[in-house]
Enzyme design. Structure first.
Site, PDB file in Angstrom:
ATOM      1  CB  ILE A 162      -2.336  -1.135   7.871  1.00 57.91           C
ATOM      2  CG1 ILE A 162      -3.048  -1.700   9.508  1.00 57.91           C
ATOM      3  CG2 ILE A 162      -3.349  -2.204   7.062  1.00 57.91           C
ATOM      4  CD1 ILE A 162      -4.249  -0.978   9.842  1.00 57.91           C
ATOM      5  CB  CYS A 163      -1.435  -5.922   9.256  1.00 52.53           C
ATOM      6  SG  CYS A 163      -1.182  -6.719   9.894  1.00 52.53           S
ATOM      7  CB  ALA A 164       2.070  -8.922   6.749  1.00 49.21           C
ATOM      8  CE1 TYR A 183      -0.755  -8.090  14.746  1.00 49.05           C
ATOM      9  CE2 TYR A 183       1.440  -9.934  14.122  1.00 49.05           C
ATOM     10  CZ  TYR A 183       0.071  -9.539  15.418  1.00 49.05           C
ATOM     11  OH  TYR A 183      -0.370 -10.197  16.098  1.00 49.05           O
ATOM     12  CB  SER A 209      -1.468   0.919  11.154  1.00 48.70           C
ATOM     13  OG  SER A 209      -2.570   1.412  12.328  1.00 48.70           O
TER      14      SER A 209
END
Length: 243
Positions: A162-164, A183, A209
């Site tokens: 998720i994210c980075a 992200y 995500s």
């Protein structure tokens, strides 16, 4: 006033146990004034698999690797939500010196259950990487973790980020070649091989995500991958989350 110190930890192999200690930091006192412990333990069978103490059913084993500057909202959403499903969630520190305490991206300190070296000796149904920077880079730089993720992929087992982390942890090692999200910073999107729009993207055994605001949706999807949609909808309703 003295700064507030929050130390969060989980017991390895503990299905539902979550412990937290909160105190006012002081150079002259030990930082422990309140502890909260919720019981409902898991144990290891002879085969090393986590089992529920109440049902004796084998629980899916989920590894969440963390580092200094990992994102704490994402880490907490992953560990808390999957514990609600009944998974056995273990947090592993990837710090090279074996230190279990990780100072997260906004200063919260997490105490991991095990080192990544110890985690690498076990089998995992899911390996889930939180984001945060440079936490995601620290995960990418951990050879032991990347070897585990590559073995997970080769065995057609599940992993997620998720994210980075999809762009920074997975992509440089050929672990996110299929459609994925991350992200929405230009540098991260450009790093993805096949970026697609979506809060949560499922590509085979890989789930990705966007970030803190999508972390609950992400964690619920991971639970759905393990337990099915009906169970995921039930847990979401209990958490007052719309899916």
């Amino acid at each position: 006033s003295l700064p507030l110190l929050c130390l969060v930890w989980r017991s390895a192999g503990n299905n539902h146990g979550v412990q937290a200690a909160f105190s006012r930091a002081s150079t002259s006192s030990r930082p422990l004034s309140l502890s909260i412990h919720r019981v409902g333990r898991a144990f290891l069978s002879n085969s090393g698999r986590a089992m529920s103490a109440s049902t004796s059913e084998v629980a899916p084993r989920v590894l969440v690797p963390i580092a200094d500057d990992s994102e704490e909202i994402e880490t907490t959403c992953i560990t808390d939500t999957l514990t609600r499903f009944g998974a056995s969630v273990v947090v592993a520190s990837v710090k090279a010196d074996g230190e279990l305490v990780c100072k997260m991206s906004r200063g919260v300190k997490f105490l991991a259950d095990v080192t990544i070296a110890d985690a690498s000796k076990e089998e995992w149904d899911y390996i889930v990487c939180p984001g945060g920077m440079p936490g995601a880079k620290h995960l990418s730089d951990c050879e032991t973790l990347i070897d585990m993720l590559k073995k997970q992929k080769a065995a057609e087992k599940k992993y997620a980020a998720i994210c980075a982390a999809p762009a920074v942890t997975l992509t440089p090692h050929g672990l996110a070649d299929d459609p994925a999200t991350c992200y929405p910073a230009p540098a991260f999107l450009e790093a993805l091989k096949n970026p697609v729009e979506g809060d949560v993207v499922v590509s085979g055994n890989v789930v990705t995500s966007k970030g803190p605001g999508t972390a609950l949706k992400f964690a619920l999807q991971l639970g759905e991958e393990l337990y099915g949609k009906e169970k995921a909808d039930q847990i979401a309703a209990e958490m007052l989350v719309s899916r």
